[in-house]
Design a protein around this motif. Structure first.
Motif, PDB file in Angstrom:
ATOM      1  N   ALA A   1       2.463   2.227 -15.910  1.00 18.29           N
ATOM      2  CA  ALA A   1       2.606   2.094 -17.365  1.00 18.29           C
ATOM      3  C   ALA A   1       2.403   3.441 -18.040  1.00 18.29           C
ATOM      4  CB  ALA A   1       1.593   1.072 -17.891  1.00 18.29           C
ATOM      5  N   ALA A   2       1.400   4.175 -17.572  1.00 16.32           N
ATOM      6  CA  ALA A   2       1.141   5.499 -18.152  1.00 16.32           C
ATOM      7  C   ALA A   2       2.352   6.404 -17.970  1.00 16.32           C
ATOM      8  CB  ALA A   2      -0.098   6.118 -17.502  1.00 16.32           C
ATOM      9  N   CYS A   3       2.921   6.370 -16.782  1.00 11.22           N
ATOM     10  CA  CYS A   3       4.051   7.252 -16.478  1.00 11.22           C
ATOM     11  C   CYS A   3       5.312   6.857 -17.231  1.00 11.22           C
ATOM     12  CB  CYS A   3       4.320   7.275 -14.975  1.00 11.22           C
ATOM     13  SG  CYS A   3       3.021   8.095 -14.046  1.00 11.22           S
TER      14      CYS A   3
ATOM     15  N   ILE B   1       0.841  -1.206   0.000  1.00 15.49           N
ATOM     16  CA  ILE B   1       0.000   0.000   0.000  1.00 15.49           C
ATOM     17  C   ILE B   1       0.875   1.254   0.000  1.00 15.49           C
ATOM     18  CG2 ILE B   1      -1.572   1.310   1.491  1.00 15.49           C
ATOM     19  CD1 ILE B   1      -2.933  -1.438   2.128  1.00 15.49           C
ATOM     20  N   ASP B   2       1.925   1.235   0.818  1.00 16.91           N
ATOM     21  CA  ASP B   2       2.850   2.373   0.852  1.00 16.91           C
ATOM     22  C   ASP B   2       3.494   2.592  -0.510  1.00 16.91           C
ATOM     23  OD1 ASP B   2       2.258   2.711   3.503  1.00 16.91           O
ATOM     24  OD2 ASP B   2       4.092   1.733   4.246  1.00 16.91           O
ATOM     25  N   GLU B   3       3.865   1.482  -1.125  1.00 15.02           N
ATOM     26  CA  GLU B   3       4.518   1.547  -2.432  1.00 15.02           C
ATOM     27  C   GLU B   3       3.594   2.174  -3.483  1.00 15.02           C
ATOM     28  OE1 GLU B   3       6.258  -2.267  -3.395  1.00 15.02           O
ATOM     29  OE2 GLU B   3       6.006  -1.878  -5.540  1.00 15.02           O
ATOM     30  N   ILE B   4       2.325   1.758  -3.452  1.00 20.53           N
ATOM     31  CA  ILE B   4       1.356   2.300  -4.414  1.00 20.53           C
ATOM     32  C   ILE B   4       1.158   3.791  -4.179  1.00 20.53           C
ATOM     33  CG2 ILE B   4      -1.004   2.141  -5.277  1.00 20.53           C
ATOM     34  CD1 ILE B   4      -1.087  -0.761  -4.231  1.00 20.53           C
ATOM     35  N   GLU B   5       0.997   4.165  -2.916  1.00 20.41           N
ATOM     36  CA  GLU B   5       0.757   5.572  -2.593  1.00 20.41           C
ATOM     37  C   GLU B   5       1.955   6.433  -2.955  1.00 20.41           C
ATOM     38  OE1 GLU B   5      -2.561   5.778   0.936  1.00 20.41           O
ATOM     39  OE2 GLU B   5      -0.547   6.551   1.317  1.00 20.41           O
TER      40      GLU B   5
ATOM     41  N   ARG C   1       1.966  12.478  -9.520  1.00 22.03           N
ATOM     42  CA  ARG C   1       1.090  13.662  -9.521  1.00 22.03           C
ATOM     43  C   ARG C   1       1.588  14.740 -10.479  1.00 22.03           C
ATOM     44  NH1 ARG C   1      -0.416  13.360  -3.368  1.00 22.03           N
ATOM     45  NH2 ARG C   1      -2.578  12.687  -3.552  1.00 22.03           N
ATOM     46  N   GLY C   2       2.891  14.760 -10.676  1.00 24.18           N
ATOM     47  CA  GLY C   2       3.456  15.774 -11.555  1.00 24.18           C
ATOM     48  C   GLY C   2       3.029  15.603 -13.002  1.00 24.18           C
ATOM     49  N   THR C   3       3.007  14.355 -13.465  1.00 22.21           N
ATOM     50  CA  THR C   3       2.760  14.131 -14.892  1.00 22.21           C
ATOM     51  C   THR C   3       1.357  13.627 -15.204  1.00 22.21           C
ATOM     52  OG1 THR C   3       3.704  11.924 -14.632  1.00 22.21           O
ATOM     53  CG2 THR C   3       5.176  13.657 -15.427  1.00 22.21           C
ATOM     54  N   ARG C   4       0.748  12.909 -14.285  1.00 25.33           N
ATOM     55  CA  ARG C   4      -0.594  12.344 -14.536  1.00 25.33           C
ATOM     56  C   ARG C   4      -1.476  12.672 -13.332  1.00 25.33           C
ATOM     57  NH1 ARG C   4       1.845  11.821 -18.563  1.00 25.33           N
ATOM     58  NH2 ARG C   4       2.078  10.014 -19.952  1.00 25.33           N
ATOM     59  N   PRO C   5      -1.710  13.988 -13.106  1.00 20.53           N
ATOM     60  CA  PRO C   5      -2.305  14.418 -11.829  1.00 20.53           C
ATOM     61  C   PRO C   5      -3.661  13.773 -11.507  1.00 20.53           C
ATOM     62  CG  PRO C   5      -2.277  16.212 -13.447  1.00 20.53           C
ATOM     63  CD  PRO C   5      -1.448  15.114 -14.011  1.00 20.53           C
ATOM     64  N   ASN C   6      -4.575  13.749 -12.476  1.00 18.82           N
ATOM     65  CA  ASN C   6      -5.916  13.235 -12.157  1.00 18.82           C
ATOM     66  C   ASN C   6      -5.893  11.750 -11.836  1.00 18.82           C
ATOM     67  OD1 ASN C   6      -6.956  15.760 -12.574  1.00 18.82           O
ATOM     68  ND2 ASN C   6      -7.446  15.355 -14.741  1.00 18.82           N
ATOM     69  N   MET C   7      -5.226  11.014 -12.699  1.00 18.09           N
ATOM     70  CA  MET C   7      -5.147   9.572 -12.460  1.00 18.09           C
ATOM     71  C   MET C   7      -4.442   9.282 -11.143  1.00 18.09           C
ATOM     72  SD  MET C   7      -4.368   7.628 -16.018  1.00 18.09           S
ATOM     73  CE  MET C   7      -3.659   8.809 -17.131  1.00 18.09           C
ATOM     74  N   ALA C   8      -3.354   9.994 -10.908  1.00 17.02           N
ATOM     75  CA  ALA C   8      -2.578   9.755  -9.694  1.00 17.02           C
ATOM     76  C   ALA C   8      -3.433  10.009  -8.457  1.00 17.02           C
ATOM     77  CB  ALA C   8      -1.340  10.645  -9.679  1.00 17.02           C
ATOM     78  N   GLU C   9      -4.223  11.058  -8.519  1.00 18.42           N
ATOM     79  CA  GLU C   9      -5.068  11.392  -7.368  1.00 18.42           C
ATOM     80  C   GLU C   9      -6.099  10.296  -7.117  1.00 18.42           C
ATOM     81  OE1 GLU C   9      -4.707  13.615  -5.179  1.00 18.42           O
ATOM     82  OE2 GLU C   9      -6.607  13.294  -4.103  1.00 18.42           O
ATOM     83  N   GLN C  10      -6.690   9.793  -8.204  1.00 19.14           N
ATOM     84  CA  GLN C  10      -7.693   8.731  -8.028  1.00 19.14           C
ATOM     85  C   GLN C  10      -7.079   7.466  -7.434  1.00 19.14           C
ATOM     86  OE1 GLN C  10     -10.267   9.242 -11.896  1.00 19.14           O
ATOM     87  NE2 GLN C  10     -11.343   7.920 -10.452  1.00 19.14           N
TER      88      GLN C  10
ATOM     89  N   ALA D   1       2.026   6.936  -6.570  1.00 19.62           N
ATOM     90  CA  ALA D   1       0.978   7.889  -6.977  1.00 19.62           C
ATOM     91  C   ALA D   1       1.408   9.310  -6.675  1.00 19.62           C
ATOM     92  CB  ALA D   1      -0.332   7.549  -6.265  1.00 19.62           C
ATOM     93  N   GLU D   2       2.122   9.477  -5.570  1.00 19.73           N
ATOM     94  CA  GLU D   2       2.579  10.833  -5.229  1.00 19.73           C
ATOM     95  C   GLU D   2       3.567  11.367  -6.258  1.00 19.73           C
ATOM     96  OE1 GLU D   2       3.674  10.403  -1.087  1.00 19.73           O
ATOM     97  OE2 GLU D   2       1.543  10.100  -0.636  1.00 19.73           O
ATOM     98  N   THR D   3       4.510  10.503  -6.664  1.00 24.94           N
ATOM     99  CA  THR D   3       5.462  10.971  -7.680  1.00 24.94           C
ATOM    100  C   THR D   3       4.767  11.172  -9.023  1.00 24.94           C
ATOM    101  OG1 THR D   3       6.100   8.770  -8.455  1.00 24.94           O
ATOM    102  CG2 THR D   3       7.326   9.643  -6.595  1.00 24.94           C
TER     103      THR D   3
END
Lengths: 570, 570
Positions: A521-523, A454-458, A465-474, A461-463
């Motif tokens: 994959a997106a990133c 879970i920590d790894e996923i979060e 946020r810079g390039t894929r903000p909406n997806m990362a937030e979800q 997602a935090e990193t």
């Protein structure tokens, strides 16, 4: 069926998502190189496309049958197996000392996915043999290893697992097959086993059974069980085949699918067997092979998902019906057909990433001996098994729907994917059992392995946020919900409170984990490309399902048991 | 298979949820009385239990075959059909003037659910005849009605629908079967039709086809199509059978399920036909029968769900495996098995309530002529069809899982439910088509019918707050989300924006609607009883799925079409 091996997908996941080459920094896999892996994948891909795929329908149309006590396999299976064996595809991860290739299990997972996609019924034969090999490598005596492993690795002989009995399925400990000690150090095995996959085989010289049985002084339950190696034909010390053992196939089952795979009822009448591992320690030995086997079953689900997707895509890009929003073209232009195909593709990707990540954790655990890798592997395995097979079932079902009426007609082959894959959520431990394993044994560490993921996923997602903000937030938000559900699980001291929500908890975990790999994959794309577009589909449209799963997961057992037997019968 | 007809469930839904007896306040059904309905349900229930259920496996094991151009049906089907016909069960809702019982369609839905549950393959025969009867009652000339309706109502003859052609499935307007005018006022029909259910029958004296074809001056698309009645054997004016018509069964399909139902390719070579309705107006006539037929297909889903549930429950209350949290008893004591069974039961109840509510709306629409009833019926029908059949598929799949390994073995019969029911989400308009109908045509009123239902659900939830506060609150909240999603749908002027989320929107609507009926059922109990306990299960554990569905529903088409053809092929 035309099938194109998704070797590029494996390479992408190896390189960009899970970093397979970290294995080369371990002593065990110091020689691993990219080129070999690439060559392995293309060779296995070619075999699957050219040799296995054309035999898939044969097994369905001309099932394996029992004739004079022996199995007669489906047309073309013998030749396809021969090609599998000659290519070394049975023993890709087996010990080179006895003829194996010694490749990481992660690579085997990719190879097995392709063979499952193209002929699941046949693939079960080498798959069971692989588990057999593994059990013997770890628990066999030197004598047994030297005699049996070269034969199994080469495909001259095949191996089976004999666990289940009529009254002992999920509850293996209830088995009644018994073993007695012979004077020469061998054992005599007597009893009946059911659901024995490839319990007999007409294209190998010998079939070797690993049989769970109870010695007279074996206690009740799983602790009193021992594991025995019981060949159909008794070999001499050099492997030369002698007389038949006292065992036989009683009958074959009529199944919903995998008709090409003979599922046998086996009868042992004082059959000669050799102990594998220690007396009364058979369950531990069996778990050695079951652990990887269940991950491979998850891989079967992914393989069928890929096969069903390609099959449906081919239909949808050819079949015309009505004017689509993008013109007179084929039905892939219709929004709802597109939704189905995108779901199939996105789900398959997620399940594949999870399966390969699990396999890598197993490899890293073996190669490094580190507990955190082992815990990660242990935690991921039931998720990969259950989500992989559920995905296979879901995607094959969508494949039928994409075909419309033609999906229900056997001739198109869409239905066979669905019928074949249906068993995968049942065998090697039902998905219910997998989920209970996840919330009980795999959370016994107080959730450490779960929270690490879970920590790894979060953190990813935090990193992101810079390039894929909406997806990362979800993804981040969903992971927080998963953390809360995990906290709820961990704090339930009564296991049955967890069990009541085990299946939806696993489904919710897989949903979020799948989103993680899609985001990753997106990133990996500098500009928005196909992987970002697919990730967006998954994260916006499928990820929200986690809400329902996790709400269900955390309701506890009370309301379930408030429903009385009379309530159910009403 | 043992099957117990759920007549008490129908009575409960009639009395407590949908108020069937409001029909008795209309002129048309002024004579309707409770006792008759009760007697009808028990008689049909007994027939289903004693006569139909024992023939279910026959159709699967000994499929219908084509012999010398004629269908030979499965063993026991002729006798079972005879009993159906003699009981009047083909014509429960047909016009008494021609031999029907004249009962409300809602009652027929309950009867048909039982016959579908016990032998889906056979039930398709009278089901198609019912649609046929309806089309003739509304659009047939007096001569046709007098000649054909008594024969169809009594089961002496059976009826079929002929829509589909190889290039005209969901897009019926693409059909190429042609009709020319004969000098005597009849027509000559030429062309090939596929997927014709019970295209021939060896236990009726004649088979009458309703065939869609295009006259030479019929325009392109659906507007140029006419409907013709084409009997296999030409009758004289008194119904005496004469010479064979110029039509034949070319072949039967090999299908995933409903093996007992012959699915024919039909060839018409200048076959003699009679016009039904007006020239070029065939689609309207066909829709008359298709509307109720698709609701009946929803009912097939509910029936199979009930059959699969009872079948799995019987297994789970007998099979022992491992120690359960409630002792040494059968596997129903395990939390996860309980979860599956509760899901099956709760889903079946929701789907049944929706189906019967839809049927009542149709009856009330006919009986009162009021537009609001008609709009309600029109809106509910695609939901009942898609949710009913999706529920059948889901519940039958869970039924396999409850059986574990035995679920995959055909002998137990669990797999047959799943294979049989799989077609129901495809025929009579795929569930994708149903969903598109819902978000396009059925929202053309600006959402009036949808909002009327949403208001009704919310308003009931408000009154329920007094007695079932938590459940009521959850239903109320979910309905607000449904309202928002509906508002989003209604405001999309581009239909394809709606289509991109049509299937999840329908699923979300059904989820909430199902919760409404569960809540209503709970509130019918003065004290917390079985219905409250089941409602709690549904509302706490299944209703939360609406979040995922509605999130998916409102994403629009853009991201879907951003995925290029290359993306899919990658």
């Amino acid at each position: 069926m035309t099938y194109r091996a998704p070797t590029g997908e494996y390479q992408f996941i190896f390189d960009k998502l899970i970093n397979l080459m970290q294995l080369s920094k371990t002593e065990k896999y110091a020689d691993l190189d990219q080129d070999t892996i690439g060559a392995i994948l293309s060779e296995a891909g070619r075999l699957s496309e050219d040799v296995l795929a054309p035999t898939r329908r044969n097994g369905d149309l001309t099932p394996a049958v029992l004739e004079n006590g022996r199995v007669r396999s489906s047309p073309g299976f013998a030749e396809a197996f021969q090609a599998l064996a000659e290519g070394g595809w049975i023993s890709t991860s087996a010990d080179p000392e006895f003829g194996g290739m010694g490749l990481p299990f992660t690579v085997t997972m990719a190879v097995n996915e392709m063979t499952a996609a193209t002929n699941l019924a046949l693939q079960l034969n080498p798959l069971l043999t692989q588990g057999h090999i593994e059990a013997l490598e770890v628990h066999g005596t030197e004598q047994i290893k030297e005699l049996y492993l070269p034969k199994l690795n080469s495909g001259a002989w095949n191996g089976t697992m004999n666990l289940t009995e009529p009254q002992a399925g999920s509850d293996v400990g209830a088995l009644s097959t018994r073993a007695t000690r012979n004077e020469d150090g061998t054992y005599a095995i007597t009893g009946q086993k059911i659901f024995i996959t490839w319990g007999d085989c007409d294209f190998t010289e010998n079939t070797v059974h690993l049989v769970l049985a109870r010695l007279p002084d074996g206690g009740k339950g799983t602790k009193g069980i021992s594991l025995f190696l019981v060949p159909r034909i008794l070999p001499d010390e050099n492997g030369e085949l002698g007389v038949a053992n006292n065992l036989k196939v009683v009958s074959l089952e009529h199944k919903m699918g995998i008709h090409g795979s003979p599922t046998a009822v086996m009868q042992y009448d004082g059959a000669t067997g050799w102990l594998v591992g220690q007396e009364h320690d058979g369950m531990k030995c069996m778990f050695t092979m079951m652990n990887n086997a269940r991950l491979c079953v998850g891989g079967q689900g992914v393989g069928i998902a890929e096969g069903a997707y390609q099959h449906a895509l081919a239909y949808a890009t050819e079949r015309k019906q009505g004017r689509t929003p993008v013109g007179e073209g084929p039905i892939i232009g219709h929004a709802d057909v597109r939704r189905m195909l995108a779901t199939m593709k996105a789900e398959t990707f997620a399940a594949r990433a999870i399966a390969l990540e699990s396999a890598l954790a197993i490899d890293m655990g073996h190669a490094t001996g580190q507990d955190d890798w082992k815990a990660r592997a242990a935690f991921l395995t039931p998720i990969a098994k259950a989500f992989g097979t559920d995905t296979g079932i879901k995607v094959a079902d969508l494949g039928i729907q994409v075909h419309g009426g033609m999906g229900f007609i056997e001739e198109t082959g869409a239905a066979q994917f669905a019928r074949d894959v249906r068993i995968t959520s049942i065998y090697e431990g039902t998905n219910g059992i997998q989920s209970m394993d996840l919330v009980a044994r795999k959370l016994m560490d107080g959730g450490d392995a779960a929270y690490a993921l879970i920590d790894e996923i979060e953190s990813f997602a935090e990193t992101a946020r810079g390039t894929r903000p909406n997806m990362a937030e979800q993804v981040w938000q969903a992971t927080e919900s998963l953390r809360e559900a995990t906290e709820w699980m961990v704090t339930q001291s009564e296991l049955n409170e967890r069990f009541a929500g085990a299946v939806p908890y696993l489904a919710g975990f897989a949903r979020v984990l799948g989103a993680h790999y899609h985001l990753k994959a997106a990133c990996s794309e500098a500009e928005e490309g196909p992987r970002t577009r697919l990730a967006r589909f998954y994260i916006k449209r499928l990820l929200p399902e986690h809400t329902g799963h996790l709400a269900h997961a955390t309701q506890g057992a009370k309301d379930l048991y408030a429903l009385s037997d009379d309530d159910f019968a009403a």
